[in-house]
Write an enzyme that holds these catalytic residues in place. Structure first.
Site, PDB file in Angstrom:
ATOM      1  N   LYS A   1      26.650   4.295  -8.257  1.00  0.00           N
ATOM      2  CA  LYS A   1      27.799   3.626  -7.627  1.00  0.00           C
ATOM      3  C   LYS A   1      28.480   2.649  -8.569  1.00  0.00           C
ATOM      4  O   LYS A   1      29.696   2.503  -8.542  1.00  0.00           O
ATOM      5  CB  LYS A   1      27.378   2.907  -6.342  1.00  0.00           C
ATOM      6  CG  LYS A   1      27.097   3.864  -5.202  1.00  0.00           C
ATOM      7  CD  LYS A   1      27.132   3.134  -3.862  1.00  0.00           C
ATOM      8  CE  LYS A   1      26.910   4.119  -2.717  1.00  0.00           C
ATOM      9  NZ  LYS A   1      26.745   3.448  -1.429  1.00  0.00           N
TER      10      LYS A   1
ATOM     11  N   LYS B   1      30.894  10.688   2.343  1.00  0.00           N
ATOM     12  CA  LYS B   1      32.098  10.133   2.972  1.00  0.00           C
ATOM     13  C   LYS B   1      33.107   9.694   1.928  1.00  0.00           C
ATOM     14  O   LYS B   1      34.297   9.625   2.206  1.00  0.00           O
ATOM     15  CB  LYS B   1      31.732   8.885   3.791  1.00  0.00           C
ATOM     16  CG  LYS B   1      30.898   9.148   4.996  1.00  0.00           C
ATOM     17  CD  LYS B   1      30.632   7.804   5.687  1.00  0.00           C
ATOM     18  CE  LYS B   1      29.398   7.843   6.511  1.00  0.00           C
ATOM     19  NZ  LYS B   1      28.547   6.674   6.341  1.00  0.00           N
TER      20      LYS B   1
ATOM     21  N   LYS C   1      26.300  15.877  -3.603  1.00  0.00           N
ATOM     22  CA  LYS C   1      26.011  15.811  -2.165  1.00  0.00           C
ATOM     23  C   LYS C   1      27.284  15.580  -1.357  1.00  0.00           C
ATOM     24  O   LYS C   1      28.236  14.973  -1.854  1.00  0.00           O
ATOM     25  CB  LYS C   1      24.933  14.757  -1.875  1.00  0.00           C
ATOM     26  CG  LYS C   1      25.406  13.348  -1.911  1.00  0.00           C
ATOM     27  CD  LYS C   1      24.358  12.362  -1.380  1.00  0.00           C
ATOM     28  CE  LYS C   1      24.960  10.987  -1.505  1.00  0.00           C
ATOM     29  NZ  LYS C   1      24.234   9.883  -1.014  1.00  0.00           N
TER      30      LYS C   1
HETATM   31  P1  AMP Z   1      25.348   7.045   4.664  1.00  0.00           P
HETATM   32  O1  AMP Z   1      26.504   7.931   4.996  1.00  0.00           O
HETATM   33  O2  AMP Z   1      25.173   6.876   3.196  1.00  0.00           O
HETATM   34  O3  AMP Z   1      25.359   5.757   5.439  1.00  0.00           O
HETATM   35  O4  AMP Z   1      24.039   7.837   5.135  1.00  0.00           O
HETATM   36  C1  AMP Z   1      23.502   7.768   6.425  1.00  0.00           C
HETATM   37  C2  AMP Z   1      22.347   8.733   6.619  1.00  0.00           C
HETATM   38  O5  AMP Z   1      22.770  10.072   6.394  1.00  0.00           O
HETATM   39  C3  AMP Z   1      21.174   8.498   5.642  1.00  0.00           C
HETATM   40  O6  AMP Z   1      19.966   8.758   6.317  1.00  0.00           O
HETATM   41  C4  AMP Z   1      21.419   9.505   4.571  1.00  0.00           C
HETATM   42  O7  AMP Z   1      20.237   9.889   3.913  1.00  0.00           O
HETATM   43  C5  AMP Z   1      21.992  10.664   5.367  1.00  0.00           C
HETATM   44  N1  AMP Z   1      22.889  11.471   4.519  1.00  0.00           N
HETATM   45  C6  AMP Z   1      24.040  11.069   3.942  1.00  0.00           C
HETATM   46  N2  AMP Z   1      24.606  12.061   3.229  1.00  0.00           N
HETATM   47  C7  AMP Z   1      23.779  13.141   3.372  1.00  0.00           C
HETATM   48  C8  AMP Z   1      23.807  14.483   2.879  1.00  0.00           C
HETATM   49  N3  AMP Z   1      24.806  14.923   2.110  1.00  0.00           N
HETATM   50  N4  AMP Z   1      22.793  15.314   3.231  1.00  0.00           N
HETATM   51  C9  AMP Z   1      21.764  14.875   4.021  1.00  0.00           C
HETATM   52  N5  AMP Z   1      21.683  13.627   4.508  1.00  0.00           N
HETATM   53  C10 AMP Z   1      22.674  12.759   4.204  1.00  0.00           C
END
Ligand code: AMP
Ligand code: TRP
Length: 335
Positions: A117, A203, A200
């Site tokens: 990041k 968002k 991956k």
């Molecule tokens: P975040 O969007 O970074 O707040 O992620 C929230 C949750 O979603 C966390 O448990 C992440 O590990 C999961 N997560 C985010 N992106 C992915 C992805 N591309 N594949 C699987 N899990 C994800």
């Protein structure tokens, strides 16, 4: 599904920084739903984590409500599980400070997410982005959570959380904090971008075509899968080790249908890319349409959402407040 013993507690959260996508759903939230039957669950909206990168205040407020609605629409039951904004429980930030005094810089320097990041602009990166995993450790252990369901990308942060909990316990000669276990469940623990099977789904990707959002309608889902990066192999199922895009779509299919990748391969392996994409679209639309509809309905009743969050905050504050009284006593603060 993982079988817990009694007295186990779950804490997890998603950052309310915009649309939730299929990675959040398949990697995290869908597992949260299943775990509600066997654990006491707390699911927060990680707004303190969200501001480690700049956020527009109105957009953050909106995204926090939308994310709460998404949790419920995906099946988190507010009668069973606490849903609350992280910032409403002051103990998270308070414990994070205390833990930061027990976290060697060397441990934080290993965190790959910070390196990704901060990128080349490390000197300009803010302190909060760097100490983010310490706050995450506080989120979990302030509830003495025993299990944390997340996607693969959070594994390193949870290992650090265990190290920090252990460092606190050692410093005060106690076993006060349990060492939490990550729960990385299901076939789709790391859903990849639809445009690049080596990155991956996220968002923050500029291209909306890289992800399926929980709010996408049938048309958008069809368009995005149609445009998803393909290759020219005759069938979807061959040589998958060298075809990250094909593997990703097959994994999404398996996960949405709740079957193993092997079973998905047996069912769809012989299809060509475009036929498979149609099958995938049908499954995704059938799965997501009710979630999107429920989200809309919830967002149209803000009073109900407010009530759910207020109840969640009260429950979370009760548990976290008790932990903080004991922590302050262990540390030697007058109370
Ligand atoms: P975040 O969007 O970074 O707040 O992620 C929230 C949750 O979603 C966390 O448990 C992440 O590990 C999961 N997560 C985010 N992106 C992915 C992805 N591309 N594949 C699987 N899990 C994800
Ligand atoms: N850092 C997590 C993410 O981006 C969100 C999060 C914050 C979290 N605190 C947490 C997840 C505590 C699990 C437990 O995905």
């Amino acid at each position: 599904m993982h079988q817990p013993s009694t007295g186990n507690r779950i804490l997890s959260g998603v950052q309310p920084t915009g649309n939730l996508h299929l990675g959040n759903y398949l990697g995290a939230i869908r597992n949260w739903v299943k775990l509600q039957d066997n654990y006491e669950c707390l699911y927060m909206l990680a707004d303190l984590h969200a501001i480690t990168v700049p956020q527009e205040p109105d957009a953050l407020r909106r995204a926090t409500r939308e994310t709460a609605a998404a949790y419920i629409a995906c099946g988190v039951n507010p009668e069973k599980s606490a849903i609350f904004p992280q910032s409403a429980v002051a103990a998270h930030a308070e414990l994070a400070w205390i833990l930061s005094c027990h976290t060697p810089l060397g441990w934080l320097n290993r965190m790959t997410q910070f390196k990704e990041k901060a990128g080349k602009h490390r000197e300009e990166a803010v302190l909060g982005l760097y100490s983010y995993p310490v706050l995450m450790a506080a989120d979990v252990i302030v509830y003495k959570a025993t299990h944390v369901p997340v996607g693969e990308d959070q594994k390193q942060h949870l290992e650090l959380c265990r190290d920090i909990a252990g460092a606190f316990n050692r410093a005060y000669k106690t076993e006060f904090f349990p060492l939490p276990e990550p729960l990385i469940l299901g076939e789709a623990t790391r859903v990849m971008s639809l445009r690049d099977g080596t990155r991956k789904m996220s968002k923050s990707d500029e291209s909306d075509y890289s992800r399926i959002n929980l709010t996408d309608d049938a048309d958008a889902i069809a368009k995005k899968f149609k445009k998803a990066t393909s290759d020219s192999f005759p069938t979807i199922g061959e040589n998958l080790e060298n075809r990250p895009e094909a593997l990703n779509l097959l994994t999404i299919y398996a996960s949405l249908k709740g079957i193993s990748r092997q079973a998905a391969l047996a069912e769809c392996g012989g299809m060509n890319f475009s036929v498979f994409k149609q099958a995938l679209t049908d499954v995704a639309v059938a799965h997501l349409a009710p979630i999107t509809a429920k989200m809309r309905e919830l967002l149209a009743s803000p009073d109900y959402l407010d009530q759910v969050l207020a109840k969640g905050v009260a429950k979370a504050q009760g548990i976290a407040g008790q932990t903080m009284r004991e922590v302050k006593n262990l540390v030697g603060f007058l109370q």
